[in-house]
Design a protein around this motif. Structure first.
Motif, short mmCIF file in Angstrom:
data_model
loop_
_atom_site.label_atom_id
_atom_site.label_comp_id
_atom_site.label_asym_id
_atom_site.label_seq_id
_atom_site.Cartn_x
_atom_site.Cartn_y
_atom_site.Cartn_z
N ASP A 13 -22.76 23.95 -31.63
CA ASP A 13 -23.28 25.11 -30.90
C ASP A 13 -23.50 24.80 -29.42
O ASP A 13 -23.77 23.66 -29.05
CB ASP A 13 -24.61 25.56 -31.50
N ALA A 18 -29.20 26.26 -30.09
CA ALA A 18 -29.30 25.59 -31.39
C ALA A 18 -30.64 24.92 -31.63
O ALA A 18 -30.78 24.15 -32.57
CB ALA A 18 -28.18 24.55 -31.51
N LEU A 21 -32.08 25.33 -35.16
CA LEU A 21 -31.24 24.67 -36.15
C LEU A 21 -31.40 23.16 -36.09
O LEU A 21 -31.54 22.49 -37.12
CB LEU A 21 -29.77 25.06 -35.92
N THR A 186 -21.81 28.06 -37.21
CA THR A 186 -22.71 29.20 -37.13
C THR A 186 -22.04 30.49 -36.68
O THR A 186 -22.67 31.55 -36.71
CB THR A 186 -23.86 28.89 -36.15
N GLU A 187 -20.78 30.42 -36.27
CA GLU A 187 -20.08 31.65 -35.85
C GLU A 187 -18.57 31.43 -35.95
O GLU A 187 -18.09 30.29 -35.95
CB GLU A 187 -20.47 32.04 -34.44
N SER A 207 -21.22 26.80 -43.66
CA SER A 207 -21.09 28.03 -42.89
C SER A 207 -22.36 28.85 -42.98
O SER A 207 -23.08 28.82 -43.98
CB SER A 207 -19.91 28.85 -43.43
N ARG A 208 -22.64 29.61 -41.91
CA ARG A 208 -23.85 30.44 -41.90
C ARG A 208 -23.68 31.75 -42.65
O ARG A 208 -24.61 32.24 -43.29
CB ARG A 208 -24.27 30.74 -40.46
N THR A 212 -18.10 33.77 -40.76
CA THR A 212 -17.80 32.40 -40.35
C THR A 212 -17.02 31.67 -41.42
O THR A 212 -16.09 30.90 -41.12
CB THR A 212 -19.11 31.66 -40.02
N ASP A 231 -30.21 31.72 -41.52
CA ASP A 231 -31.09 31.23 -40.47
C ASP A 231 -31.10 29.71 -40.50
O ASP A 231 -30.39 29.09 -41.31
CB ASP A 231 -32.50 31.80 -40.63
N ALA A 232 -31.88 29.11 -39.61
CA ALA A 232 -31.87 27.65 -39.51
C ALA A 232 -32.31 26.99 -40.81
O ALA A 232 -31.70 26.00 -41.26
CB ALA A 232 -32.79 27.22 -38.36
N LEU A 235 -29.49 27.19 -43.36
CA LEU A 235 -28.40 26.26 -43.06
C LEU A 235 -28.79 24.82 -43.41
O LEU A 235 -27.99 24.07 -43.99
CB LEU A 235 -28.03 26.36 -41.58
#
Length: 250
Positions: A13, A18, A21, A186-187, A207-208, A212, A231-232, A235
């Protein structure tokens, strides 16, 4: 076969996006390598100046910030003050934190992945109320369309532009030679960039959200876990689960 236990977790990120995360991964007792694949270059052009003027002139009922950098560009100017009647919506934990660190209150805490964000958008108190959406120059137009459909009069301002960065050769080698235990995506943009380099089969890919995951799979990656909550904390839990399953199998 090399074990993934003890190897660092790659977080690609951009800087400034980040923090939550990274904290969640470290709280889960994981070693983290934060090596950004993208940098966000702030825009301070005429469009941004006009957006600030609209905010201070009480012309905007809702300001929606999609990244922490939006708050810095639009709200950190000491000459600008946000009227009390303007509601602030923040997408994700880091954007909300950036707002509160400026001494402002977040009226609407929105989830970060686009699919969840679209489902959580607030409705205007009056039809046609003005909403200003701040984000990347590559912001998905579906967000503005959804706000318009909800009854807002929408303007979008690009506060920054994403740029890919030159990667340290060691990061590329570690991706290809199992130098990481896992990589967190994350994306879709990050999934595309990471997948273009090639990832060793024993590195767990996390993957989030579904978008993604689809982008990662389109690049030929095997996704070993998708966060149950985007969310963090979700993940970090997905990374821990994937690593534990890998250790048990190995």
């Amino acid at each position: 076969m090399t074990s993934s236990r003890g190897l660092p977790i790659l977080v690609p990120d951009p800087v400034g996006t980040a923090g939550t995360l990274l904290a969640a991964l470290r709280e889960a007792e994981l070693t983290v390598d934060h090596s950004p694949f993208v940098e966000l270059r702030a825009q301070r052009d005429g469009d941004v100046r006009r957006a600030r003027e609209r905010l201070t002139a009480e012309e905007v009922a809702l300001l929606l910030l999609t990244t922490p950098l939006d708050a810095e560009v639009l709200l950190a100017d000491p000459t600008a003050s946000l009227p009390e009647g303007t509601a602030i919506a923040a997408a994700g934990e880091d954007a909300a934190t950036a707002v509160t660190e400026l001494g402002l209150a977040v009226s609407h805490h929105l989830p970060e992945p686009l699919e969840a964000l679209l489902a959580a958008l607030p409705a205007p108190a009056e039809p046609g109320a003005a909403a200003l959406v701040a984000g990347s120059a590559a912001l998905n137009p579906a967000l503005a369309r959804a706000l318009t459909a909800a009854g807002w009069s929408v303007e979008v301002v690009a506060t920054h532009r994403p740029r890919s960065v030159h990667l340290d050769a060691q990061v590329v080698r570690d991706l290809r030679l199992h130098g990481y235990g896992a990589v967190v995506l994350t994306e879709p943009l990050l999934a595309d960039l990471v997948g273009s380099l090639g990832v060793h089969r024993d590195i767990r890919v996390i993957s989030r959200d579904p978008a993604t995951t689809r982008a990662a799979e389109a690049r030929g990656l095997v996704v070993h876990g998708q966060a149950q909550t985007p969310d963090a904390a979700g993940l970090a839990a997905a990374v821990r689960t994937a690593l534990d399953a890998r250790s048990s199998a190995g």
